[in-house]
Design an enzyme around this catalytic site. Structure first.
Site, short mmCIF file in Angstrom:
data_model
loop_
_atom_site.label_atom_id
_atom_site.label_comp_id
_atom_site.label_asym_id
_atom_site.label_seq_id
_atom_site.Cartn_x
_atom_site.Cartn_y
_atom_site.Cartn_z
N CYS A 149 46.63 -34.50 41.44
CA CYS A 149 45.48 -34.18 42.28
C CYS A 149 45.74 -34.59 43.74
O CYS A 149 46.59 -34.02 44.38
CB CYS A 149 44.22 -34.77 41.68
SG CYS A 149 42.77 -33.87 42.19
N GLU B 9 45.34 -38.19 33.23
CA GLU B 9 45.19 -39.59 32.78
C GLU B 9 43.76 -39.89 32.30
O GLU B 9 43.48 -41.00 31.89
CB GLU B 9 45.58 -40.54 33.94
CG GLU B 9 44.54 -40.76 35.03
CD GLU B 9 44.36 -39.57 35.98
OE1 GLU B 9 44.92 -38.48 35.70
OE2 GLU B 9 43.63 -39.72 36.97
N HIS C 207 43.74 -34.03 36.47
CA HIS C 207 43.96 -35.44 36.10
C HIS C 207 44.41 -35.48 34.65
O HIS C 207 43.60 -35.28 33.76
CB HIS C 207 42.66 -36.23 36.23
CG HIS C 207 42.23 -36.45 37.64
ND1 HIS C 207 42.42 -37.65 38.29
CD2 HIS C 207 41.64 -35.64 38.53
CE1 HIS C 207 41.95 -37.57 39.52
NE2 HIS C 207 41.47 -36.35 39.69
N1 GLN Z 1 39.60 -33.44 46.75
C1 GLN Z 1 40.54 -34.51 46.88
C2 GLN Z 1 41.42 -34.32 48.12
O1 GLN Z 1 41.42 -33.27 48.70
C3 GLN Z 1 41.42 -34.62 45.64
C4 GLN Z 1 40.56 -34.90 44.45
C5 GLN Z 1 41.20 -35.69 43.36
O2 GLN Z 1 42.24 -36.34 43.55
N2 GLN Z 1 40.56 -35.69 42.22
O3 GLN Z 1 42.10 -35.21 48.51
#
Ligand code: GLN
Length: 194
Positions: free
Chosen positions: A78, A171, A169
């Protein structure tokens, strides 16, 4: 095998739990000196602008680049994916710029801010339960990048040699198969340097 989880901001404890279920020792990483003892590094989800700022402040940018240059595996999930990308859409400055991918942040829009789905991932035996939270998408990949998973024809997981990323994610569920996949990447690296 020791796998670090970068602990500047974001979902750290969950990654430690998953990587330990996959048979490695999990290390909470707060200082660059700790990278020396690690065989692999996970950069967790959170907020990429914040993680990027803290990486600059605590000198992790050069340190993680040097870690990766040794061929040691790095896994970004992410926000971790965003900080690993060479290019971020909307002209935002790249952070580590390790992987030849272009990313779009918060790419699912407001209606689908967070959701779960089962995904087929290349290299995994069973579909993976994936949790998306204000997730990014990979909108372009270089020649050396292998696409591991798509969702509605958009790229959500990819690998470039020793680098692994997922927009979701992995995890936050009991399924640690993608962490096991990462430990296999580390074993491949270790076999190559022996
Ligand atoms: N929206 C976040 C970003 O742009 C990432 C979201 C996440 O890590 N769950 O940094």
């Amino acid at each position: 095998m020791k796998v670090g989880v970068l602990a500047l901001q974001g979902a750290v404890a969950e990654h430690i739990r998953s990587i330990e279920l996959a048979g490695a020792e999990g290390v909470t990483v707060k200082h660059t000196e700790q990278l020396e003892e690690l065989d692999g590094l996970i950069i967790p989800g959170g907020e990429s602008t914040t993680i990027g700022k803290l990486m600059r402040k605590y000198e992790f940018i050069e340190a993680i680049r040097a870690f990766s240059e040794q061929g040691k595996p790095v896994f970004g999930t992410c926000a971790g994916l965003i900080v690993m990308a060479k290019e971020i859409e909307n002209g935002e400055e790249a952070h580590l710029g390790l992987m030849d991918i272009k990313v779009s942040r918060n790419a699912f829009g407001r209606q689908r801010e967070s959701f779960e789905t089962n995904l087929d991932v290349k290299g995994l035996q069973e579909p993976l339960r994936a949790v998306f939270i204000r997730a990014p998408l990979i909108t372009a990949v270089g020649n050396e990048v292998d696409i591991l998973s798509t969702y509605n024809d958009e790229i959500v997981a990819a690998r470039q040699g020793h680098l692994l990323v997922s927009s979701f994610h992995p995890e936050l569920t009991d399924d640690y198969s993608l962490h096991t996949y990462f430990t296999e990447m580390i074993k491949t690296y270790q076999a190559a340097v022996l």
